[in-house]
Structure formats: structure tokens, C-alpha cells
Scaffold this active site. Structure first.
Site, short mmCIF file in Angstrom:
data_model
loop_
_atom_site.label_atom_id
_atom_site.label_comp_id
_atom_site.label_asym_id
_atom_site.label_seq_id
_atom_site.Cartn_x
_atom_site.Cartn_y
_atom_site.Cartn_z
N ARG A 20 73.47 71.24 19.53
CA ARG A 20 74.29 72.42 19.74
C ARG A 20 75.37 72.51 18.65
O ARG A 20 75.65 71.54 17.96
CB ARG A 20 74.95 72.38 21.12
CG ARG A 20 74.00 72.58 22.28
CD ARG A 20 74.68 72.36 23.62
NE ARG A 20 75.02 70.95 23.83
CZ ARG A 20 75.67 70.49 24.90
NH1 ARG A 20 76.07 71.34 25.84
NH2 ARG A 20 75.93 69.20 25.02
N LYS A 49 80.80 68.61 21.80
CA LYS A 49 81.02 67.34 22.48
C LYS A 49 82.30 66.66 21.98
O LYS A 49 82.84 67.00 20.94
CB LYS A 49 79.82 66.40 22.27
CG LYS A 49 78.56 66.88 22.95
CD LYS A 49 78.73 67.07 24.45
CE LYS A 49 78.97 65.76 25.18
NZ LYS A 49 79.16 65.97 26.66
N TYR A 103 84.34 70.10 24.82
CA TYR A 103 84.23 69.28 26.01
C TYR A 103 84.83 67.91 25.72
O TYR A 103 84.60 67.34 24.65
CB TYR A 103 82.76 69.09 26.42
CG TYR A 103 82.12 70.32 27.02
CD1 TYR A 103 82.56 70.83 28.24
CD2 TYR A 103 81.08 70.98 26.37
CE1 TYR A 103 81.97 71.96 28.80
CE2 TYR A 103 80.48 72.10 26.92
CZ TYR A 103 80.93 72.59 28.14
OH TYR A 103 80.36 73.70 28.68
N HIS A 119 85.85 65.41 28.82
CA HIS A 119 85.48 64.50 29.91
C HIS A 119 86.24 63.18 29.77
O HIS A 119 85.66 62.09 29.74
CB HIS A 119 83.98 64.26 29.93
CG HIS A 119 83.17 65.50 30.18
ND1 HIS A 119 83.18 66.15 31.40
CD2 HIS A 119 82.34 66.21 29.38
CE1 HIS A 119 82.39 67.21 31.34
NE2 HIS A 119 81.89 67.27 30.12
N GLU A 131 85.92 71.86 30.04
CA GLU A 131 85.58 71.64 31.44
C GLU A 131 86.76 71.80 32.39
O GLU A 131 86.57 71.92 33.61
CB GLU A 131 84.93 70.26 31.65
CG GLU A 131 85.87 69.08 31.53
CD GLU A 131 86.06 68.59 30.11
OE1 GLU A 131 86.70 67.53 29.93
OE2 GLU A 131 85.56 69.24 29.17
N ASP A 161 78.50 62.05 32.66
CA ASP A 161 79.54 62.23 31.64
C ASP A 161 80.94 62.06 32.22
O ASP A 161 81.91 61.88 31.48
CB ASP A 161 79.40 63.56 30.91
CG ASP A 161 79.37 64.76 31.85
OD1 ASP A 161 79.54 64.57 33.07
OD2 ASP A 161 79.14 65.88 31.36
#
Length: 360
Positions: free
Chosen positions: A15, A74, A93, A95, A117, A268
Site C-alpha cells: 500500500r 504503516k 497507522y 498501534h 486508528e 496489531d
């Protein structure tokens, strides 16, 4: 504003933070986008596509990380830690609940880290939802594949055939991931159970699935009754900003039939199944207690053409606000403000602070 889009370096993460269409919109509004060469290739976007959209294609990661804002997919990996800039906006993102070292490095760097997120309004997480939809659907697609004997599974066809019972799918969590997993499993003809602690959500799921899905209030005894009979167990538990609880201990995994499959989409954030740990697209599975485990934390990276566009449809409005107003955009948009995890060398998101109270 100058915006950098690096090439993702996580294992088989194809991505890309901004699509050519998003670059075109940003360019029209006077912003300059620097895209690392090859960043979009895996998603089907060439360097020429980006140039035609108005981007400047650059050769190295340093050239994109030196910009006022970096838009990724990511979380930064160790090889990228030293590229993070003080006072820069990092939008991706993160996490952090499952990543103490990254959290510490972000604090040390002085970056303004905004996590997709945790952008939220009215209990809706608009930047998490599109990838949750994809991950939920892929969890059953991958689960069905790994149930094949040649892949290490017990040789079960989820939909069964006339005269042979279909496979059983147990889904822990009835949110977006769980709902989409159920859609796929029901479509394949599997027997499906969903466990959730929200009676309102279970009632909503009944309007979607009727009697095609068994909807069960989640409790330890009910989970312990269902898991041993599961051909495919899917973890779909979300506790925003925090690690989910362990709902399936090792002792329960040992009761599953050899060759059964576990897919934990919550990996994750730390995962809700004790025996499952993160894997990668290169080495996606392993056997523990005779059960095949799949723990790839970036599952949507398997379908990057679809996933990049779905993500950009949701992120672009927020990228535009940040590009136009910088950190002042957070005062104009409460949902975006909820996304702020680290700023001015401090950990500021309440849920992540609960995970790492010593860093708050």
C-alpha cells in the site's frame, strides 16, 4: 505545505500513503507532494502516474522524510526512526499499545504523531473502518485457504457439500471486522457464531443476518464451549488505543482439532488469543498446539490496489486539513484531535497512556 510519501518497508506492504488521485487534489490546492520512487508500484501506480498528478518523484527516503508532513500507511520501523523530524506531522497507522520502543522513539523525536486508528467521532473511527472491512473479509478468505490440507489445515471446505456438514467459523467480536468476516463466511455457506459483549450490537447483527448466524453474548463459559469445535477461529476484538484482553488461553487452543485455523485480526494491537504472535506475508503461518496460526498484522497489504484507494477515500479530507492548517487543524476538527498520540515530546493519548503510564 510540503508533504512526503515514503515507500513502505514493512514486509510485503504494497500500500502507499497517497494515491495519484489524492496527489492531484493536494496539488490543485497549492501543496507540494514528494513521492519516493517506487512507492506506489506494488499498488499499481507508477512514478509516471504520480508525476502526471503533479508530484515530485524523489529517489531516497531522506528526501520525503525531510518534509513538513509525512503520510504513510504503516508505523515507522527501526530503519526509519532516525528519519523522523522534530515538529513534523506524521500521519499513519501507529498501534502504539503493542509497540513500546516505537512509542519511546516518537516521544524522543519531538514529532507530532497522529494515528489513523484513533481519529474518532461519535464512536466511529472513519480511518480504521475501511481497513477493518478489508481485514475482516480477508480473514475468512485466508482462513478458508489455510484449512486446505496442502496449506497445513485439516482439509475442511467451509461451505461443505450436500451430505457433508459445512465448516464452523467462530468470530470473537461483532464490530466492523467481525461483521465483514461473517458476511464472507455466510456467503461461503459456513456455520457461523459471533460473540460480543454489546447487546445492542448483537441486535443489530440480527437485522443483518437473521438466523443465518448464531449470535451469542460473550462470556468465558460460552467461548470455552464454542472454540474446541471451531474449524476457523477469528479474533476480531477492538479496544481503541489499548491491547485487547486474552479471550482464548493456550489451554483452550489445545482443545481445538489438529489442523484447525486461527486468524487474529487484532494482532496489531497485541491480539486476543494467547498462542498467536505477529507473523508476516513472507512467513504468514506457524503451528502451535497442532493448530495453524495466521498473524499477519498488515493483512490489507495483500490487496494494495483496493486497500490504497479505500484508505485514501477516508484519509484525504484529513490530509487536506493538516496540509492547509498544520497542527491548528486539530482545533478545527475534534475527530482529528482524537488522533493525536504524541506531541512536543509527550505521550498524550489517554488510552495509550494507560498502557504505558511511565511514559505519560
Amino acid at each position: 505545505m510540503e508533504i512526503g510519501v515514503p515507500k513502505e518497508i514493512k514486509d510485503q506492504e504494497f500500500r502507499v500513503g497517497l494515491s495519484p488521485n489524492s496527489v492531484h487534489v493536494l496539488n490543485e490546492q497549492g501543496h507540494t507532494v514528494f513521492v519516493q520512487s517506487g512507492a506506489g508500484t506494488g499498488a499499481g501506480f507508477s512514478d509516471e502516474d504520480y508525476q502526471q498528478a503533479g508530484a515530485e518523484v524523489v529517489a531516497t527516503a531522506n528526501e520525503v522524510w525531510s518534509r513538513e508532513m509525512v503520510v504513510k500507511v504503516k508505523e515507522p520501523l527501526p530503519a526509519e526512526y532516525d528519519l523522523i523530524q522534530k515538529d513534523q506531522i506524521l500521519f499513519t497507522y501507529l498501534h502504539l499499545a503493542a509497540a513500546r520502543t516505537l512509542t519511546e522513539r516518537l516521544i524522543q523525536s519531538g514529532v507530532n504523531a497522529i494515528a489513523y486508528e484513533t481519529v474518532e467521532f461519535n464512536n466511529i473511527r472513519p480511518l480504521l473502518t475501511p481497513m477493518s472491512i478489508i481485514a475482516g473479509r480477508l480473514s475468512v478468505q485466508f482462513g478458508a485457504r489455510y484449512l486446505e490440507r496442502q496449506q497445513g489445515g485439516r482439509g475442511v471446505l467451509l461451505g461443505g457439500v450436500p451430505g457433508v456438514r459445512p465448516g464452523r467459523v467462530v468470530i470473537l467480536g461483532g464490530g466492523v471486522v467481525g461483521t465483514e468476516a461473517a458476511r464472507m463466511a455466510v456467503g461461503m455457506g459456513a456455520r457461523v457464531q459471533i460473540f460480543d459483549i454489546s447487546l445492542d450490537q448483537l441486535a443489530y447483527l440480527e437485522t443483518l443476518f437473521g438466523s443465518r448466524v448464531e449470535l451469542i453474548y460473550s462470556s468465558t463459559p460460552e467461548i470455552h464451549r464454542a472454540v474446541p469445535d471451531a474449524d476457523l477461529l477469528i479474533g476480531a476484538v477492538l479496544v481503541p488505543g489499548r491491547r485487547p484482553p486474552i479471550l482464548v488461553p493456550r489451554s483452550l487452543v489445545t482443545q481445538m482439532r489438529p489442523g484447525s485455523v486461527i486468524v487474529d485480526v487484532a494482532v496489531d494491537q497485541g491480539g486476543c488469543i494467547e498462542t498467536l504472535h505477529p507473523t508476516s506475508h513472507t512467513e504468514p503461518t506457524y503451528i502451535d498446539e497442532g493448530v495453524l496460526h495466521y498473524g499477519v498484522p498488515n493483512m490489507p497489504g495483500a490487496v494494495p490496489w483496493t486497500a490504497t484507494q479505500a484508505l485514501n477515500n477516508s484519509t484525504l479530507p484529513y490530509v487536506l486539513k493538516l496540509a492547509s492548517f498544520g497542527m491548528a487543524a486539530l482545533k478545527k476538527d475534534k475527530a482529528l484531535a482524537e488522533g493525536l498520540n504524541v506531541t512536543q515530546n509527550r505521550l498524550v493519548h489517554p488510552a495509550v497512556q494507560q498502557v504505558f503510564p511511565d511514559l505519560a
